[in-house]
Scaffold this active site. Structure first.
Site, mmCIF file in Angstrom:
data_model
loop_
_atom_site.group_PDB
_atom_site.id
_atom_site.type_symbol
_atom_site.label_atom_id
_atom_site.label_comp_id
_atom_site.label_asym_id
_atom_site.label_seq_id
_atom_site.Cartn_x
_atom_site.Cartn_y
_atom_site.Cartn_z
ATOM 1 N NE ARG A 20 8.912 -23.324 -38.643
ATOM 2 C CZ ARG A 20 8.436 -24.413 -38.064
ATOM 3 N NH1 ARG A 20 8.971 -25.605 -38.347
ATOM 4 N NH2 ARG A 20 7.417 -24.351 -37.215
ATOM 5 C CG ASN B 77 7.570 -29.099 -38.370
ATOM 6 O OD1 ASN B 77 7.801 -28.177 -37.568
ATOM 7 N ND2 ASN B 77 6.608 -29.967 -38.183
ATOM 8 C CG ASN C 45 5.098 -32.883 -36.428
ATOM 9 O OD1 ASN C 45 6.191 -32.820 -35.865
ATOM 10 N ND2 ASN C 45 4.245 -31.873 -36.437
ATOM 11 C CG ASP D 105 3.650 -32.127 -32.703
ATOM 12 O OD1 ASP D 105 4.663 -32.199 -33.423
ATOM 13 O OD2 ASP D 105 3.183 -31.040 -32.303
#
Length: 292
Positions: free
Chosen positions: A100, A102, A151, A203
């Site tokens: 998927r 992100n 990220n 992140d």
């Protein structure tokens, strides 16, 4: 730090400020949900989707652009509980089983950047890729490949530096690129920050008006601030163990929204999954809506 009342996410991600709406948006990935917080009234609400929404950015003219399970979508958020989703693009090679989108964000020119990941992080499959999408050219070929957990996408105030992180436990790295603002092409990839010795994985991230890069230290309960030359000059302690992404917003761009992920650990029971607002003492940079 002020908690957004009545909101708890399993995997809260992708906070973004829409000046046009005077509102914050963010997502809860496994819940397939987009959230909105009205800055004037303090009222929050959400919209459900048919598939997972991983990242969003405001669109010029209203609505959101989103990276989801099967591609890039336009989302219209009306009076009904469900969002209206229109698929705009899918990578030429497809996303593949178990993949998927992100993390994502628009560059300073309003082009949408988003990356993919293999959802089972334990498998440590380096099959993630980073794409650019704009209405005129559609979705690009991948600019970066072999990512474990893409990220940290962000852009310097002048738009000429692009940042990207890999938050997987086996990577914990942030890179910087030179960015051609005319063509939307990154080059000269280099290590910007190596977090392998830090507690917390790099992140989601944001850039402030001074050009510093703020990145959430997932699993560490920190937000790190790096100067433009890659020096760690601030480590902000937050009450959630797994802060996932931060974004500047509010009328004066002096508020930082932080989303988080439920860790399941007893010490994180109160704040895990919370969405919070804080004033870090610096201002952010206005995000350019997609297509502006």
């Amino acid at each position: 730090m002020e908690r957004v009342s009545g909101v708890s996410c399993t995997v809260g991600e992708s906070p973004t400020w829409s000046a046009a709406d005077n509102a914050w948006y963010w997502v809860d990935i496994p819940a397939k949900r987009v959230w909105r917080l009205d800055a004037s009234s303090g009222v929050s609400r959400y919209w459900d989707n048919a598939e997972m929404v991983a990242c969003v950015a405001a669109k010029a003219g209203g609505g959101l652009i989103a990276g989801m399970e099967t591609g890039i979508f336009s989302l219209e958020l009306g009076a009904e509980r469900g969002a209206k989703a229109l698929k705009l693009a899918t990578p030429a090679s497809g996303l593949g089983e178990g993949m998927r989108f992100n993390d994502g964000r628009c560059d300073r020119q309003g082009r949408f950047w988003a990356g993919t990941m293999f959802m089972d992080m334990g498998a440590a499959r380096a099959v993630g890729q980073l794409y650019r999408y704009d209405a005129a050219r559609g979705i690009s070929a991948p600019f970066v490949s072999e990512l474990l957990t893409q990220n940290g996408t962000a852009f310097s105030p002048d738009g000429r530096t692009m940042y990207l992180s890999d938050s997987h436990p086996q990577r914990r790295m942030v890179w910087a690129f030179d960015y051609d603002i005319a063509d939307g092409v990154p080059s000269n990839r280099r290590v910007f920050a190596d977090l392998t010795a830090e507690v917390g994985r790099p992140d989601g991230a944001a850039v402030d008006a001074e050009g510093c890069y703020w990145v959430c230290g997932n699993d560490g309960g920190y937000i790190f601030r790096f100067t433009p030359d890659g020096k760690l000059d601030r480590k902000l302690v937050v009450p959630m163990l797994k802060p996932s992404m931060c974004a500047f917003g509010g009328k004066d761009l002096d508020t930082l929204m932080v989303t988080s992920i439920v860790s399941g650990k007893p010490e994180d029971a109160e704040w895990g999954g919370a969405v919070a607002l804080l004033r870090p003492g610096v201002k952010g940079v206005a995000e350019t809506p997609f297509g502006a």
